[in-house]
Design an enzyme around this catalytic site. Structure first.
Site, short mmCIF file in Angstrom:
data_model
loop_
_atom_site.label_atom_id
_atom_site.label_comp_id
_atom_site.label_asym_id
_atom_site.label_seq_id
_atom_site.Cartn_x
_atom_site.Cartn_y
_atom_site.Cartn_z
N LYS A 118 0.83 -1.21 0.00
CA LYS A 118 0.00 0.00 0.00
C LYS A 118 0.85 1.25 0.00
O LYS A 118 0.47 2.26 -0.58
CB LYS A 118 -0.98 0.00 1.18
CG LYS A 118 -2.13 -0.95 0.97
CD LYS A 118 -3.38 -0.53 1.71
CE LYS A 118 -4.53 -1.47 1.41
NZ LYS A 118 -5.68 -1.27 2.28
N LYS A 200 -3.02 -10.88 -6.82
CA LYS A 200 -4.39 -11.13 -6.33
C LYS A 200 -5.38 -10.13 -6.93
O LYS A 200 -5.00 -8.99 -7.25
CB LYS A 200 -4.43 -11.11 -4.80
CG LYS A 200 -4.44 -9.75 -4.21
CD LYS A 200 -4.95 -9.73 -2.77
CE LYS A 200 -5.01 -8.26 -2.38
NZ LYS A 200 -5.64 -7.86 -1.22
N LYS A 203 -9.86 -4.70 -5.57
CA LYS A 203 -10.83 -3.69 -6.00
C LYS A 203 -10.16 -2.38 -6.35
O LYS A 203 -10.76 -1.51 -6.97
CB LYS A 203 -11.94 -3.51 -4.94
CG LYS A 203 -11.47 -3.25 -3.54
CD LYS A 203 -12.63 -3.41 -2.53
CE LYS A 203 -12.09 -3.52 -1.11
NZ LYS A 203 -13.03 -4.02 -0.15
P1 TYM Z 1 -10.51 -6.37 2.62
O1 TYM Z 1 -11.62 -5.40 2.81
O2 TYM Z 1 -9.38 -5.98 1.76
O3 TYM Z 1 -11.08 -7.72 2.05
C1 TYM Z 1 -12.17 -8.38 2.67
C2 TYM Z 1 -11.95 -9.87 2.67
O4 TYM Z 1 -11.79 -10.33 1.33
C3 TYM Z 1 -10.60 -11.13 1.23
N1 TYM Z 1 -10.04 -10.95 -0.11
C4 TYM Z 1 -9.76 -11.96 -0.94
N2 TYM Z 1 -9.89 -13.30 -0.82
C5 TYM Z 1 -9.51 -14.06 -1.86
N3 TYM Z 1 -9.00 -13.55 -3.01
C6 TYM Z 1 -8.86 -12.22 -3.18
N4 TYM Z 1 -8.38 -11.73 -4.32
C7 TYM Z 1 -9.24 -11.36 -2.11
N5 TYM Z 1 -9.22 -10.02 -1.94
C8 TYM Z 1 -9.71 -9.80 -0.72
C9 TYM Z 1 -9.69 -10.57 2.31
O5 TYM Z 1 -8.72 -11.52 2.68
C10 TYM Z 1 -10.66 -10.29 3.41
O6 TYM Z 1 -10.93 -11.45 4.15
N6 TYM Z 1 -7.84 -6.07 6.79
C11 TYM Z 1 -9.05 -6.60 6.23
C12 TYM Z 1 -10.31 -6.10 6.91
C13 TYM Z 1 -10.34 -6.28 8.38
C14 TYM Z 1 -10.55 -7.51 9.05
C15 TYM Z 1 -10.55 -7.19 10.44
C16 TYM Z 1 -10.73 -8.82 8.63
C17 TYM Z 1 -10.21 -5.32 9.32
N7 TYM Z 1 -10.34 -5.87 10.56
C18 TYM Z 1 -10.74 -8.20 11.42
C19 TYM Z 1 -10.92 -9.81 9.60
C20 TYM Z 1 -10.90 -9.49 10.97
C21 TYM Z 1 -9.11 -6.20 4.77
O7 TYM Z 1 -8.49 -5.27 4.35
O8 TYM Z 1 -9.98 -6.87 4.04
#
Ligand code: TYM
Length: 338
Positions: A118, A200, A203
């Protein structure tokens, strides 16, 4: 007779309201959320505080929080069975994050690959929040004493640091936090970009790289048709040498429930055109019910807000209990003299 009331195991997870969700978010995380809500005590958060680690337009962010609430519900989450809420509505997240900052080392945070990625992407805004992002995530999870956290493979490192912080804190103050386990599926834990299948699906990449959960069928077909494959022409699962084809196969397998082996056997002798048509069919069919439910729900903003506020009330109750315990352990000023 002695009665023991066993608490159901607790699940916590969160998604950032920072853009349209992709089928990566869905396959890696969201689709598991409703599957877990009967057997576990589930808490699903909309992590708007994490979202502002990169610049957001305020009006868009506000709108996206409600949109994500609608997506959560449309995916099958039932607010009677689980807690759905916004992170910023429960102040304990930020308060615990501060305390945990004091139990986290700079070196640990410097090793986080998401921080490195990032900061490369947003070189003009490498803020302290981006750096301490994993500490807020640890606070999210530890506040609720979560036993397990369903996430995609990209969050594995954040789960590891959460566990380290919890164990470090427990080592000093006794068993304050439950040490959580990550729940990451082997197939689908990492959905790859359609245009560069060695990275990966994200978005924040250009439109053609991902499929949004709200993409129209024509758009899904167009994007999958243009997905990068390879030149050997054989439909075979081999992520290292055939990342594009393997990505389409695992998308199809996870969404259809069929195994990759069965799909490969069925498609033996067929070309990539057929593979893409079939993948698009499966994606469109699995998004259709979610999309129509989303359209219905997003029309009722008051209902969405009420759901989030009542979720926040329940979340706040649980979170405050942990926060007070932690504040007492570290020696903050008492609230009563008893
Ligand atoms: P975020 O918002 O980027 O993504 C949400 C969830 O989607 C999964 N994900 C994917 N899984 C498979 N393939 C992909 N290409 C892919 N892109 C995204 C992410 O692994 C995630 O599970 N840090 C986290 C949000 C968060 C969180 C938490 C998660 C904040 N606090 C506490 C669990 C517990 C995040 O940025 O997810």
């Amino acid at each position: 007779m002695e009665q023991t009331i066993e608490r159901k195991k607790r699940i916590f997870s969160g998604i950032q309201p920072s853009g349209t969700l992709t089928i990566g978010n869905y396959i890696g995380a969201l689709r598991h959320f409703p599957e877990l809500q009967d057997a576990y005590d589930c808490i699903y958060c909309i992590v708007d505080e994490h979202a502002i680690t990169v610049r957001q337009n305020a009006a868009d962010l506000r709108r996206r929080c409600l949109e994500l609430a609608a997506i959560y519900l449309a995916s099958g989450l039932d607010p009677e069975k689980c807690i759905i809420y916004c992170q910023s509505h429960v102040s304990a997240h930020a308060e615990l994050a501060w305390i945990l900052n004091c139990f986290t080392y700079m070196g640990e945070l410097q090793r986080m690959t998401q921080f490195k990625d990032k900061s490369a992407k947003h070189a003009d805004n490498i803020n302290a929040g981006l750096f301490t992002y994993p500490v807020l995530m640890a606070a999210d999870i530890l506040l609720y004493q979560a036993d397990a956290v369903p996430v995609g493979a990209d969050q594995k490192q954040h789960l590891e640091i959460t566990r380290d912080i919890a164990q470090r804190f427990n080592g000093v103050y006794g068993d304050v936090f439950t040490v959580p386990e990550p729940l990451i599926t082997k197939v689908g834990g990492r959905v790859m970009s359609l245009q560069d299948p060695t990275r990966k699906m994200s978005k924040s990449d250009p439109e053609e790289c991902f499929i949004s959960l709200l993409d129209e069928p024509d758009t899904v077909r167009r994007k999958i048709k243009r997905a990068v494959t390879d030149s050997d022409g054989e439909i075979r699962f081999d992520p290292e040498n055939k990342p594009g084809v393997s990505n389409l196969l695992s998308i199809m397998a996870t969404l259809s429930g069929q195994s990759v082996e069965d799909i490969c056997a069925e498609m033996a002798g067929k070309g990539y055109g057929d593979l893409k048509t079939r993948t698009a069919d499966v994606v469109i069919a699995s998004l259709e019910p979610l999309q129509s439910e989303y359209k219905r729900l997003i029309a009722d903003k008051q209902f969405l807000l009420d759901t989030l506020l009542s979720g926040a009330e329940k979340a706040n109750y649980i979170a405050t209990k942990t926060l007070r315990k932690v504040q007492k352990k570290v020696g903050f000023a008492p609230r009563t003299l008893k």
